[in-house]
Design a protein around this motif. Structure first.
Motif, PDB file in Angstrom:
ATOM      1  N   SER A 599      54.881  38.279  73.401  1.00 11.91           N
ATOM      2  CA  SER A 599      54.659  36.866  73.739  1.00 11.91           C
ATOM      3  C   SER A 599      54.153  36.101  72.522  1.00 11.91           C
ATOM      4  O   SER A 599      54.675  35.033  72.162  1.00 11.91           O
ATOM      5  N   LEU A 602      56.836  35.599  69.813  1.00  8.19           N
ATOM      6  CA  LEU A 602      57.843  34.586  70.129  1.00  8.19           C
ATOM      7  C   LEU A 602      57.275  33.184  69.959  1.00  8.19           C
ATOM      8  O   LEU A 602      57.958  32.281  69.451  1.00  8.19           O
ATOM      9  N   LEU A 655      56.707  27.621  72.560  1.00 12.18           N
ATOM     10  CA  LEU A 655      57.900  28.369  72.945  1.00 12.18           C
ATOM     11  C   LEU A 655      59.181  27.591  72.635  1.00 12.18           C
ATOM     12  O   LEU A 655      59.314  26.423  73.001  1.00 12.18           O
ATOM     13  N   PHE A 659      62.560  33.556  77.072  1.00 13.79           N
ATOM     14  CA  PHE A 659      61.374  34.364  77.367  1.00 13.79           C
ATOM     15  C   PHE A 659      61.468  34.904  78.779  1.00 13.79           C
ATOM     16  O   PHE A 659      61.703  34.159  79.733  1.00 13.79           O
ATOM     17  N   PHE A 689      61.570  29.212  81.183  1.00  7.86           N
ATOM     18  CA  PHE A 689      61.471  30.651  80.933  1.00  7.86           C
ATOM     19  C   PHE A 689      61.923  31.389  82.183  1.00  7.86           C
ATOM     20  O   PHE A 689      62.126  30.795  83.241  1.00  7.86           O
TER      21      PHE A 689
END
Length: 722
Positions: A599, A602, A655, A659, A689
């Motif tokens: 996480s 990314l 982000l 994901f 996501f």
């Protein structure tokens, strides 16, 4: 002759073309690649024979075999012949009394947490042929006394023992209450982070029972909704998050002869840890490990079993933290012990004489010792495993009590997992390399292979049927002249003139190691399945991982996630410079700490990674337990920046890529709360996501079809988004 060679070439090409492709069914349904092990291997006290459970139809037969020849000698228990009230007793687990005249049988296991399980427990007396049930209910930790006359166990948070001669059950404690007081069993956080669950121990002469008493009344409770039936029910247990109160722990010693209990003196401080107790060679002296809450100061206390009085016999301090494990053994002189320490900057073995205050280094150098395998008191030898030549190996060594005459007993390259056999004349060696499945051999104490018990030839043959990619160990030069150990799987028929996508895998937690010369690496066959579909798979151990010395491992202190993610981003950036890598198609995934890292990578590396999968991730260390978290981060009150600046929850607005967030709703370790809070942060940041949750599944997301479903979901996500 020309025709023959052409025919051979065609046959070879045909054979190659017919190689199979790995499927998810192979991995999770058919267990196509399950390795063979040496089941139920249990060497007996003479060091010459071992016992093994043989299955014959619906019967389980416990037999004795000769170590050197493998020849069957006798049968000690046949559950087709020995029953209780007509009921066949399955041998889920078993152990012998010290004199090997009785067998403790455990079955119908019911898991509690990671290391604990309730069992129906029985004692089979080989001399009489009778079977005695320990308790009508399932119990925890049924354990013989050394003289074989009693069995101690825990039931409903209280400690008991059963006298096998009279059949009487004696209550050692009576004050146990669920979610308030625990006797003889660990609370949740001790079991998870100090890695033990049976919190009692018989003295060598069977007179005393030393045990833990946890008062967890002030520990905040956590609620796990369980989605069964018309209405969910709440599972409630005590879980101390970072900065929150712990159980108050006492060490008690019960005198079986006098039916009297004393409390050992562990000092006036209650906000501390007692991560181990261990009887010395003197049956009236108990060693108690006392660790401060910051976990950087360790005292070994020597407590008197009759009075509870104690004194400090050893102290160690560390500028970061001290790892607790079982690498400590008392010697028969009743004044010295063997332990390991990172005082030199690497993990090494020392002999400490607490009366003369003499410390003798038994090992030394720029490498880490892994564990003490055993102490041979007759020959004055310590057997241990270490990563001496390279961090990715493990070999067995011996050294004497003065640190001299060191010998390498397993010279073969790779990883040797060692099980000692009583008397230290033999060892069971589980040896593997990156490309060779485990071979189990019996070795003598000079290192000579006596015989092979299992070579996994069937698995090797099965693997040959499949079109596997090449896996190799690499050293990657990244960042500021930093070298990281890695393994790389390239697709079958790899062509360095083509461009390939890359999926990175890692765990990255403090002291962990994913890159080793051993078989198999984590998720090997799933990664091979992806390689067959054209992906390069890379795993690199970055800053904070183990077996490269203290400074490399503990650089992440107070900043979990910072340097680890920097390294993974640097690896991805380096991979993107390779001519055969498509730098626009690099992804990363991980589980637990690895999910926290994927996480973070990314979000921080949003210009490097195209996608990430996070399974059961921590999203902010504020939500995790205090023993683990504070060891590396101290409390949130002391280190607010360290917690929040490296939390995925706090960087969700960064982000850009694809994901996938996965979690089990009944995860008692990394709570589903982590996924909920990260989801909320992503929604607030208006980020798209994918998510998948698994009802009533724990941290490992197992049971029923869960694993197959999870890996299908992850496979589809990789194929669609990378």
């Amino acid at each position: 002759m020309r025709y023959s060679w052409l025919a051979l070439i065609c046959i070879a090409q045909l054979s190659f073309a017919q190689k199979k492709q790995i499927t998810l069914e192979d991995i999770w349904v058919k267990n196509t690649f399950r390795p063979k092990v040496v089941p139920g291997f249990n060497a007996m006290s003479d060091g010459k024979v071992y016992t093994q459970i043989d299955k014959e139809g619906d019967r389980q037969v416990l037999r004795v075999y000769d170590l050197k020849t493998g020849k069957q000698e006798r049968t000690v228990f046949d559950n087709g012949e020995h029953t209780l009230e007509g009921k066949q007793l399955s041998l889920d687990d078993y152990s012998f009394s010290k004199d090997e005249k009785k067998i403790l049988i455990r079955n119908e296991g019911q898991p509690v947490y990671r290391r604990s399980a309730l069992y129906r427990s029985y004692v089979y007396d080989m001399s009489t042929g009778k079977v005695l049930q320990i308790d009508t209910a399932k119990v925890l930790h049924a354990t013989f006394s050394p003289d074989g006359s009693k069995v101690a166990f825990v039931s409903a948070n209280n400690l008991y023992y059963k006298d096998l001669k009279t059949g009487e059950t004696v209550a050692v404690t009576t004050d146990g209450v669920v979610n308030k007081v625990i006797n003889g069993n660990c609370d949740w956080v001790y079991e998870e982070e100090f890695e033990f669950t049976r919190a009692f121990d018989w003295s060598p002469d069977s007179r005393y029972l030393a045990f833990y008493r946890f008062d967890e009344s002030q520990v905040p409770q956590y609620i796990l909704p369980m989605y069964t039936g018309l209405y969910p029910y709440n599972y409630v247990y005590k879980y101390p998050k970072a900065g929150e109160p712990n159980s108050v722990v006492q060490i008690k010693v019960y005198d079986v002869k006098d039916a009297r209990t004393v409390t050992a003196n562990v000092g006036t401080e209650t906000d501390q840890y007692i991560p181990r107790i261990k009887w010395t060679k003197d049956a009236s002296k108990l060693c108690i490990f006392r660790l401060n809450r910051l976990q950087n100061n360790l005292d070994l206390l020597l407590a008197d079993a009759t009075s509870g009085n104690s004194s400090v016999i050893y102290n160690e301090q560390n500028p970061y933290y001290i790892d607790i494990d079982d690498n400590l053994a008392f010697l028969p002189d009743n004044r010295s012990l063997v332990l390991h320490s990172e005082r030199s900057g690497y993990n090494h073995l020392y002999r400490w004489d607490w009366k003369s205050k003499r410390l003798t280094a038994l090992t030394g150098g720029n490498y880490d010792v892994e564990q003490i395998v055993g102490i041979d008191e007759k020959r004055n030898l310590v057997f241990y495993t270490a990563a001496e030549k390279t961090p990715v190996e493990r070999k067995l060594y011996s050294v004497n009590f003065e640190g001299k005459n060191r010998r390498t007993l397993t010279p073969e390259e790779g990883t040797h997992g060692i099980t000692p056999i009583e008397g230290f004349n033999y060892f069971l060696d589980r040896h593997s390399t990156l490309t060779m499945p485990s071979v189990y051999t019996l070795r003598d104490n000079k290192g000579k292979v006596v015989r092979t018990l299992e070579d996994n030839a069937a698995l090797k043959g099965k693997m040959w049927e499949y079109d596997l990619g090449n896996i190799s160990l690499r050293q990657l030069e990244v960042g500021d002249n930093k070298t990281l150990n890695a393994w790389v799987i390239t697709p079958p028929n790899f062509n360095d003139q083509k461009k390939y996508p890359v999926l990175m895998f890692q765990y990255s937690g403090p002291g962990s190691q994913e890159v080793g010369d051993r078989f198999p690496v984590r998720d090997f066959f799933w990664h091979q399945m992806l390689a067959e579909k054209g992906y390069i798979i890379v795993c690199a151990d970055g800053t904070g991982t183990g077996f490269r010395g203290q400074e490399f491992k503990k650089k992440t202190y107070l900043q979990l996630g910072k340097y680890e993610s920097d390294d993974q981003i640097a690896v991805a950036t380096y991979l993107g410079t390779l001519p055969y890598v498509d730098k626009s198609r690099i992804g990363i995934w991980g589980w637990s700490y690895g999910g926290f890292m994927s996480s973070t990578c990314l979000f921080k590396g949003n210009d490097v990674f195209k996608m990430a999968i996070a399974v059961a991730p921590v999203s902010n260390w504020r939500y995790y337990d205090n023993i683990y978290t504070e060891r590396y981060m101290r409390t949130p009150q002391e280190n607010e920046k360290g917690y929040d600046e490296n939390a995925p929850e706090k960087m969700a607005d960064r982000l850009k890529g694809k994901f996938l967030l996965v979690h089990g709703t009944a995860d008692d370790n990394v709570h589903f709360q982590n996924a909920v809070m990260l989801t909320d942060a992503l929604i607030k940041a208006n980020k798209e996501f994918d998510g998948e949750y698994y009802p009533n599944r724990h941290h490992g997301i197992t049971g029923g079809n869960a694993r197959f479903h999870l890996y299908k979901k992850m496979t589809d996500f990789v194929l669609t988004n990378l």
